[in-house]
Design a protein around this motif. Sequence first.
Motif, PDB file in Angstrom:
ATOM      1  N   GLY A  10       0.789  -1.222   0.000  1.00  0.00           N
ATOM      2  CA  GLY A  10       0.000   0.000   0.000  1.00  0.00           C
ATOM      3  C   GLY A  10       0.820   1.272   0.000  1.00  0.00           C
ATOM      4  O   GLY A  10       0.296   2.348  -0.290  1.00  0.00           O
ATOM      5  N   MET A  11       2.111   1.183   0.322  1.00  0.00           N
ATOM      6  CA  MET A  11       2.964   2.372   0.317  1.00  0.00           C
ATOM      7  C   MET A  11       3.336   2.761  -1.110  1.00  0.00           C
ATOM      8  O   MET A  11       3.629   1.886  -1.932  1.00  0.00           O
ATOM      9  N   PRO A  12       3.356   4.048  -1.437  1.00  0.00           N
ATOM     10  CA  PRO A  12       3.972   4.454  -2.702  1.00  0.00           C
ATOM     11  C   PRO A  12       5.437   4.017  -2.705  1.00  0.00           C
ATOM     12  O   PRO A  12       6.180   4.304  -1.759  1.00  0.00           O
ATOM     13  N   CYS A  13       5.830   3.295  -3.748  1.00  0.00           N
ATOM     14  CA  CYS A  13       7.175   2.717  -3.762  1.00  0.00           C
ATOM     15  C   CYS A  13       7.989   3.120  -4.985  1.00  0.00           C
ATOM     16  O   CYS A  13       9.216   2.933  -4.995  1.00  0.00           O
ATOM     17  N   TRP A  14       7.332   3.666  -6.001  1.00  0.00           N
ATOM     18  CA  TRP A  14       8.034   3.976  -7.250  1.00  0.00           C
ATOM     19  C   TRP A  14       7.207   4.977  -8.030  1.00  0.00           C
ATOM     20  O   TRP A  14       5.974   5.018  -7.886  1.00  0.00           O
ATOM     21  N   VAL A  15       7.871   5.787  -8.824  1.00  0.00           N
ATOM     22  CA  VAL A  15       7.186   6.693  -9.746  1.00  0.00           C
ATOM     23  C   VAL A  15       7.877   6.601 -11.092  1.00  0.00           C
ATOM     24  O   VAL A  15       9.099   6.416 -11.166  1.00  0.00           O
ATOM     25  N   ASP A  16       7.089   6.692 -12.156  1.00  0.00           N
ATOM     26  CA  ASP A  16       7.718   6.802 -13.467  1.00  0.00           C
ATOM     27  C   ASP A  16       6.926   7.735 -14.366  1.00  0.00           C
ATOM     28  O   ASP A  16       5.757   8.045 -14.115  1.00  0.00           O
ATOM     29  N   LEU A  17       7.631   8.206 -15.382  1.00  0.00           N
ATOM     30  CA  LEU A  17       7.090   9.194 -16.308  1.00  0.00           C
ATOM     31  C   LEU A  17       6.894   8.553 -17.667  1.00  0.00           C
ATOM     32  O   LEU A  17       7.833   7.985 -18.237  1.00  0.00           O
ATOM     33  N   THR A  18       5.673   8.624 -18.180  1.00  0.00           N
ATOM     34  CA  THR A  18       5.404   8.231 -19.559  1.00  0.00           C
ATOM     35  C   THR A  18       5.855   9.370 -20.462  1.00  0.00           C
ATOM     36  O   THR A  18       5.360  10.491 -20.346  1.00  0.00           O
ATOM     37  N   CYS A  19       6.826   9.095 -21.331  1.00  0.00           N
ATOM     38  CA  CYS A  19       7.472  10.142 -22.126  1.00  0.00           C
ATOM     39  C   CYS A  19       7.113  10.008 -23.603  1.00  0.00           C
ATOM     40  O   CYS A  19       7.295   8.938 -24.188  1.00  0.00           O
ATOM     41  N   THR A  20       6.658  11.088 -24.194  1.00  0.00           N
ATOM     42  CA  THR A  20       6.492  11.095 -25.644  1.00  0.00           C
ATOM     43  C   THR A  20       7.816  11.398 -26.345  1.00  0.00           C
ATOM     44  O   THR A  20       7.997  11.056 -27.513  1.00  0.00           O
ATOM     45  N   ASP A  21       8.751  12.025 -25.634  1.00  0.00           N
ATOM     46  CA  ASP A  21      10.087  12.327 -26.170  1.00  0.00           C
ATOM     47  C   ASP A  21      11.091  12.022 -25.061  1.00  0.00           C
ATOM     48  O   ASP A  21      11.340  12.855 -24.185  1.00  0.00           O
ATOM     49  N   ILE A  22      11.654  10.815 -25.072  1.00  0.00           N
ATOM     50  CA  ILE A  22      12.497  10.356 -23.971  1.00  0.00           C
ATOM     51  C   ILE A  22      13.752  11.216 -23.814  1.00  0.00           C
ATOM     52  O   ILE A  22      14.165  11.540 -22.696  1.00  0.00           O
ATOM     53  N   GLY A  23      14.364  11.620 -24.923  1.00  0.00           N
ATOM     54  CA  GLY A  23      15.571  12.432 -24.832  1.00  0.00           C
ATOM     55  C   GLY A  23      15.305  13.782 -24.195  1.00  0.00           C
ATOM     56  O   GLY A  23      16.090  14.272 -23.370  1.00  0.00           O
ATOM     57  N   LYS A  24      14.200  14.380 -24.561  1.00  0.00           N
ATOM     58  CA  LYS A  24      13.809  15.678 -24.006  1.00  0.00           C
ATOM     59  C   LYS A  24      13.554  15.565 -22.506  1.00  0.00           C
ATOM     60  O   LYS A  24      14.003  16.406 -21.712  1.00  0.00           O
ATOM     61  N   ALA A  25      12.851  14.508 -22.108  1.00  0.00           N
ATOM     62  CA  ALA A  25      12.548  14.309 -20.688  1.00  0.00           C
ATOM     63  C   ALA A  25      13.821  14.063 -19.886  1.00  0.00           C
ATOM     64  O   ALA A  25      13.989  14.604 -18.782  1.00  0.00           O
ATOM     65  N   MET A  26      14.717  13.242 -20.411  1.00  0.00           N
ATOM     66  CA  MET A  26      15.964  12.961 -19.703  1.00  0.00           C
ATOM     67  C   MET A  26      16.758  14.240 -19.461  1.00  0.00           C
ATOM     68  O   MET A  26      17.287  14.467 -18.366  1.00  0.00           O
ATOM     69  N   ALA A  27      16.834  15.089 -20.469  1.00  0.00           N
ATOM     70  CA  ALA A  27      17.599  16.328 -20.333  1.00  0.00           C
ATOM     71  C   ALA A  27      16.963  17.255 -19.295  1.00  0.00           C
ATOM     72  O   ALA A  27      17.665  17.877 -18.485  1.00  0.00           O
ATOM     73  N   ILE A 174      -3.287   9.641   4.426  1.00  0.00           N
ATOM     74  CA  ILE A 174      -3.337   8.176   4.414  1.00  0.00           C
ATOM     75  C   ILE A 174      -2.347   7.646   5.441  1.00  0.00           C
ATOM     76  O   ILE A 174      -1.188   8.071   5.475  1.00  0.00           O
ATOM     77  N   LYS A 175      -2.807   6.695   6.251  1.00  0.00           N
ATOM     78  CA  LYS A 175      -1.912   6.070   7.223  1.00  0.00           C
ATOM     79  C   LYS A 175      -1.916   4.555   7.054  1.00  0.00           C
ATOM     80  O   LYS A 175      -2.960   3.944   6.830  1.00  0.00           O
ATOM     81  N   LEU A 176      -0.723   3.993   7.158  1.00  0.00           N
ATOM     82  CA  LEU A 176      -0.534   2.547   7.173  1.00  0.00           C
ATOM     83  C   LEU A 176       0.282   2.201   8.411  1.00  0.00           C
ATOM     84  O   LEU A 176       1.362   2.778   8.618  1.00  0.00           O
ATOM     85  N   HIS A 177      -0.244   1.306   9.221  1.00  0.00           N
ATOM     86  CA  HIS A 177       0.446   0.906  10.453  1.00  0.00           C
ATOM     87  C   HIS A 177       0.804   2.133  11.295  1.00  0.00           C
ATOM     88  O   HIS A 177       1.867   2.191  11.919  1.00  0.00           O
ATOM     89  N   GLY A 178      -0.080   3.152  11.255  1.00  0.00           N
ATOM     90  CA  GLY A 178       0.092   4.345  12.069  1.00  0.00           C
ATOM     91  C   GLY A 178       0.981   5.418  11.481  1.00  0.00           C
ATOM     92  O   GLY A 178       1.105   6.501  12.059  1.00  0.00           O
ATOM     93  N   ALA A 179       1.602   5.156  10.326  1.00  0.00           N
ATOM     94  CA  ALA A 179       2.532   6.119   9.732  1.00  0.00           C
ATOM     95  C   ALA A 179       1.907   6.781   8.507  1.00  0.00           C
ATOM     96  O   ALA A 179       1.245   6.116   7.705  1.00  0.00           O
ATOM     97  N   PRO A 180       2.106   8.096   8.318  1.00  0.00           N
ATOM     98  CA  PRO A 180       1.579   8.769   7.124  1.00  0.00           C
ATOM     99  C   PRO A 180       2.350   8.350   5.880  1.00  0.00           C
ATOM    100  O   PRO A 180       3.584   8.345   5.873  1.00  0.00           O
ATOM    101  N   VAL A 181       1.625   8.000   4.814  1.00  0.00           N
ATOM    102  CA  VAL A 181       2.276   7.558   3.579  1.00  0.00           C
ATOM    103  C   VAL A 181       1.767   8.291   2.342  1.00  0.00           C
ATOM    104  O   VAL A 181       2.288   8.088   1.244  1.00  0.00           O
ATOM    105  N   GLY A 182       0.748   9.148   2.486  1.00  0.00           N
ATOM    106  CA  GLY A 182       0.202   9.850   1.334  1.00  0.00           C
ATOM    107  C   GLY A 182      -1.053  10.596   1.722  1.00  0.00           C
ATOM    108  O   GLY A 182      -1.360  10.759   2.910  1.00  0.00           O
ATOM    109  N   GLY A 183      -1.790  11.057   0.714  1.00  0.00           N
ATOM    110  CA  GLY A 183      -3.003  11.809   0.986  1.00  0.00           C
ATOM    111  C   GLY A 183      -4.060  11.595  -0.082  1.00  0.00           C
ATOM    112  O   GLY A 183      -3.766  11.130  -1.186  1.00  0.00           O
ATOM    113  N   ILE A 184      -5.298  11.940   0.260  1.00  0.00           N
ATOM    114  CA  ILE A 184      -6.417  11.940  -0.690  1.00  0.00           C
ATOM    115  C   ILE A 184      -7.196  13.228  -0.470  1.00  0.00           C
ATOM    116  O   ILE A 184      -7.546  13.568   0.669  1.00  0.00           O
ATOM    117  N   GLY A 185      -7.462  13.954  -1.564  1.00  0.00           N
ATOM    118  CA  GLY A 185      -8.191  15.207  -1.435  1.00  0.00           C
ATOM    119  C   GLY A 185      -8.885  15.601  -2.723  1.00  0.00           C
ATOM    120  O   GLY A 185      -8.872  14.870  -3.714  1.00  0.00           O
TER     121      GLY A 185
END
Length: 253
Positions: A10-27, A174-185
Amino acid sequence: MSKMTAYREGMPCWVDLTCTDIGKAMAFYQGLFGWEYTDTGEAGGHYRLASMRGTRVAGLSPEPTASHPQWTTYLAADDADAVAERVRDSGGEVLLGPLDVLDQGRMAMAQDPAGALFGIWQARAHAGSGLANEPGSFTWNENLSDDPRTARNFYFQVFGYAYDEVPGLDYTVIKLHGAPVGGIGDLPPMLPPGSRSFWSTYFQVSDTDLAAARAAELGGEVVVPPTDSPYGRMSVLRDDSGAGFCIISPPRG
């Protein structure tokens, strides 16, 4: 520095970007955060792993035909198939998978009943981001929804989230096992009518004002100028391809 080697379900563990231009995003993100990249090669669809000092912090996925670039939040799963089944049973939709990603893990892409996209990640060789809560890594993830009540009920059913209300706002931590891990609004009022619910990613920076100015120099857009909050100084940005994200520096003192 916060090193991460495992994430509870349930914890956010990773983020990624969908890129239409990978070189531009990397730079852009190299210029903003100092990221370095590893190409996973043909077997990995040339997905780029972004790193800080040799530690993975995010991914960039080349999708030239995507309708628009966007950041995706992945939520950790002990069993991706079981979580996907709970998504379906709770009124959400599984859009892709679950499927194996080489030896790295097992993933699925899903959508909650209010329309927010998110990933499901069952770790194997790749646990997720190896750093959190330090400059250049993600530090907070929140679901901004046109129906926060439905979203809260959905994620409670899927991941067992508990919630703490923020007084005066339709926002819960958002709390998991008593610790804040994110939000909903609520969806931000600045968005045009009919905007879709989404998961937003905050990256930590040392100085929000300098980082926002640097993003503009790199061709990005400062959507919300640097603003003080109880949690730090924050700003909402778009990169030079239009993908939205937030930056925040911790409160001083």
